[in-house]
Design an enzyme around this catalytic site. Structure first.
Site, PDB file in Angstrom:
ATOM      1  N   HIS B 120      -5.528  -3.416  21.411  1.00  0.00           N
ATOM      2  CA  HIS B 120      -5.746  -4.860  21.359  1.00  0.00           C
ATOM      3  C   HIS B 120      -5.642  -5.372  22.794  1.00  0.00           C
ATOM      4  CE1 HIS B 120      -4.779  -9.095  20.506  1.00  0.00           C
ATOM      5  NE2 HIS B 120      -5.148  -8.900  19.256  1.00  0.00           N
ATOM      6  N   ASP B 197       2.686  -0.807  20.960  1.00  0.00           N
ATOM      7  CA  ASP B 197       2.314  -2.026  20.242  1.00  0.00           C
ATOM      8  C   ASP B 197       2.407  -1.711  18.748  1.00  0.00           C
ATOM      9  OD1 ASP B 197       1.011  -4.024  18.870  1.00  0.00           O
ATOM     10  OD2 ASP B 197      -0.816  -3.967  20.069  1.00  0.00           O
ATOM     11  N   GLN B 200       0.549  -3.678  14.099  1.00  0.00           N
ATOM     12  CA  GLN B 200      -0.144  -3.291  12.865  1.00  0.00           C
ATOM     13  C   GLN B 200       0.644  -2.268  12.051  1.00  0.00           C
ATOM     14  OE1 GLN B 200      -2.825  -4.750  11.748  1.00  0.00           O
ATOM     15  NE2 GLN B 200      -3.193  -5.979  13.559  1.00  0.00           N
ATOM     16  N   LYS B 223       2.628 -10.778  10.922  1.00  0.00           N
ATOM     17  CA  LYS B 223       1.882  -9.656  10.331  1.00  0.00           C
ATOM     18  C   LYS B 223       2.722  -8.945   9.271  1.00  0.00           C
ATOM     19  CE  LYS B 223      -1.148  -8.790  14.189  1.00  0.00           C
ATOM     20  NZ  LYS B 223      -2.106  -9.899  14.148  1.00  0.00           N
ATOM     21  N   CYS B 363     -10.387  -8.723  19.355  1.00  0.00           N
ATOM     22  CA  CYS B 363      -9.608  -8.603  20.608  1.00  0.00           C
ATOM     23  C   CYS B 363      -9.513  -7.137  21.021  1.00  0.00           C
ATOM     24  CB  CYS B 363      -8.219  -9.218  20.474  1.00  0.00           C
ATOM     25  SG  CYS B 363      -8.255 -10.976  20.161  1.00  0.00           S
TER      26      CYS B 363
END
Lengths: 142, 405
Positions: B120, B197, B200, B223, B363
């Site tokens: 991302h 990251d 997700q 999220k 993104c």
């Protein structure tokens, strides 16, 4: 609502954008991106005096961007910068939901887009590219 | 035991508000807020609001206590070794920017920062900015044709000039889960730090962050079915102790004079100003609720739906999947292109069938470039999705293709 957005006139106009090409002898070329989706338009203008004598374009975008680009190309040739800016302003007003006949009546096909805020930029992208090209053309002639 | 989706949906207030058809398949952008989080947010903002960490009156003390408990709940959900490793932020983007600033002194001219084409923009741009500040170079791991991180030849990709390796735990486009172990091993061998990251990954069940081997892990609450405006940044405690502050201001100091300031110990050193208290409490409530769910059943359910979705997409004419076809080491995030039809037009028409999907570059423009495209349609699953959602998407796509192609 959704199907209004994809009315026959918009779909047909979008198809015509794919048949257009770049200008080999442009006075000004501008490329604009829509940062939301990565769509891109490249617009070429050739001037005769103040007026737009020829307009070329390449669009990599959605139906709405393609349709707006077609309208710009079909109505922009022969137009003065003032007329084109007026059309852009009318398009903004139309997308804001304001009543009134736009300077180019064909712009009215985008009226259903007024209710879908996230798609306004799609329609405006070709006109923003044109405004930038006109400003650069004016600066270069000055 | 099979997941009771109807019961699951009762935990999400949105389903009582949105009239059918409502097929929410944009969970990779934001999940719906769960009832526990919504209630925590509402209760704090309407019945218990006070600033944290300073006031001594009972209302403020209760807020401070609740804030500390939210940190403990997040630490438990993440598998942190201690709550102080969890910095409470406004989200993943803030967390990754924080990381890129506090690691600045560890990067020098001609050093390298390794990102990947699967990232991302939030895990690319802060590192580009750091590289520019320090005269360092950005390198990128590639992706395989399946949309997974290409981990071949890590020896060359991570060398002795590499200071930071910044990768996603799960792609927000292809759903591929990164095999962190070889990356971590190679980074360790050259003394590089690994930043992950996790935005997700966190909606898919509790994790053991301390066992992953990474140094920093960023996530967003929205999220994982919390409120917008909160997130967490886990930093391994021995690294955390050595890092300078990011933003200056109230709450992050131990003593201020006109001439100088001394900083509070972690995690407060990294939490300047009034934090997003309500969203943080909601995040803690979401983490607590999620931790109590039957994840074996949920993941099996999501896997079945992902299989149904991929099989359905592959049966449609002119569909191109951008991501793995197999069901292992991936979550239910599925991106695709419809030949001859722009992703935004697909999503706009799907909305007419009550199907909420995301169209665009997500993104992730370097990934779009790698696949030679500009925009894709993405459907992403959550525990409240069912086969009807998948079928509505597939039936909608059939109509879209008929209308627009």
């Amino acid at each position: 609502m959704t199907m209004d957005l994809y009315n026959r006139r918009i779909v047909e106009a979008a198809k015509r954008a794919r048949e257009r090409g770049r200008l080999a002898d442009a006075d000004v070329s501008v490329t604009r991106d829509n940062p939301l989706c990565g769509d891109r338009i490249t617009l070429d203008l050739r001037f005769e005096g103040e007026r737009i004598a020829a307009l070329g374009l390449r669009v990599r975008g959605c139906l709405l961007t393609e349709a707006a680009a077609t309208l710009l190309a079909e109505r922009g040739v022969g137009a003065t910068p003032r007329e084109l800016w007026r059309a852009q302003e009318d398009l903004r007003r139309l997308l804001a939901g304001e009543a009134g006949e736009p300077v180019w009546p064909e712009l009215a096909m985008f009226r259903p887009v007024a209710g879908v805020k996230s798609r306004h930029e799609c329609v405006l992208l070709p006109f923003e590219a044109a405004a930038e090209a006109l400003a650069r053309g004016r600066a270069e002639r000055a | 035991m099979a997941l009771d989706v109807a019961a699951m949906r009762r935990n999400f207030p949105v389903f009582a508000h949105q009239p059918p058809p409502f097929h929410y398949l944009d969970n990779a952008a934001t999940g719906q807020i769960c009832a526990a989080a919504a209630e925590a947010l509402r209760t704090f903002e309407t019945a218990g609001r006070a600033n944290v960490k300073r006031g001594v009156y009972r209302l403020a003390d209760r807020a401070t206590q609740a804030f500390a408990e939210a940190r403990e709940r997040m630490a438990a959900y993440l598998g942190a070794t201690r709550p102080e490793e969890v910095i409470l932020t406004s989200g993943t983007t803030f967390g990754l920017n924080l990381a890129a600033h506090v690691l600045e002194a560890r990067v020098g001219p001609d050093d390298a920062i390794l990102v990947s084409r699967l990232e991302h923009h939030s895990n690319i741009v802060p590192w580009q900015m750091l590289a520019e500040r320090r005269g360092a170079r950005i390198r990128a791991l590639g992706v395989t044709e399946e949309g997974r991180l290409d981990l071949r030849d890590l020896e060359a990709a991570i060398d002795r000039r590499t200071r930071i390796v910044a990768v996603t735990h799960c792609s927000n486009v292809t759903g591929a889960v990164t095999d962190l172990a070889p990356l971590v091993a190679r980074a360790r061998a050259v003394g590089a730090l690994v930043v992950v990251d996790g935005a997700q990954r966190v909606p898919h069940g509790p994790l053991e962050v301390a066992s992953l081997g990474c140094d920093i892990y960023a996530l967003s609450a929205h999220k994982m079915f919390g409120a917008t405006g909160a997130g967490a940044l886990w930093i391994r405690h021995d690294l955390l102790e050595t890092l300078p502050p990011f933003l200056g201001g109230g709450e992050m100091i131990s003593r201020v004079t006109i001439e100088e300031s001394r900083y509070a110990p972690p995690p407060h050193r990294f939490e300047a100003g009034t934090p997003p208290i309500g969203p943080v409490l909601a995040m803690g409530a979401a983490a607590d609720w999620l931790a109590g769910l039957d994840w074996q059943a949920i993941l099996a359910h999501e896997k079945r739906l992902t299989a149904r979705l991929i099989a359905g997409l592959e049966a449609l004419p002119g569909l191109r999947l951008i991501g793995p076809r197999d069901l292992d080491d991936r979550y239910g995030v599925v991106a695709f292109e419809v030949a001859g039809v722009h992703a935004h037009d697909v999503c706009q028409l799907l909305d007419g069938f009550g199907v909420c999907t995301r169209g665009g570059h997500h993104c992730a423009q370097p990934l779009m470039d790698a696949f030679g495209t500009v925009a894709t349609v993405r459907a992403s699953l959550a525990p409240y999705n069912d086969a009807d959602d998948i079928d509505a998407l597939l039936e909608g796509l059939e109509q879209v293709i008929r209308i627009l192609r």
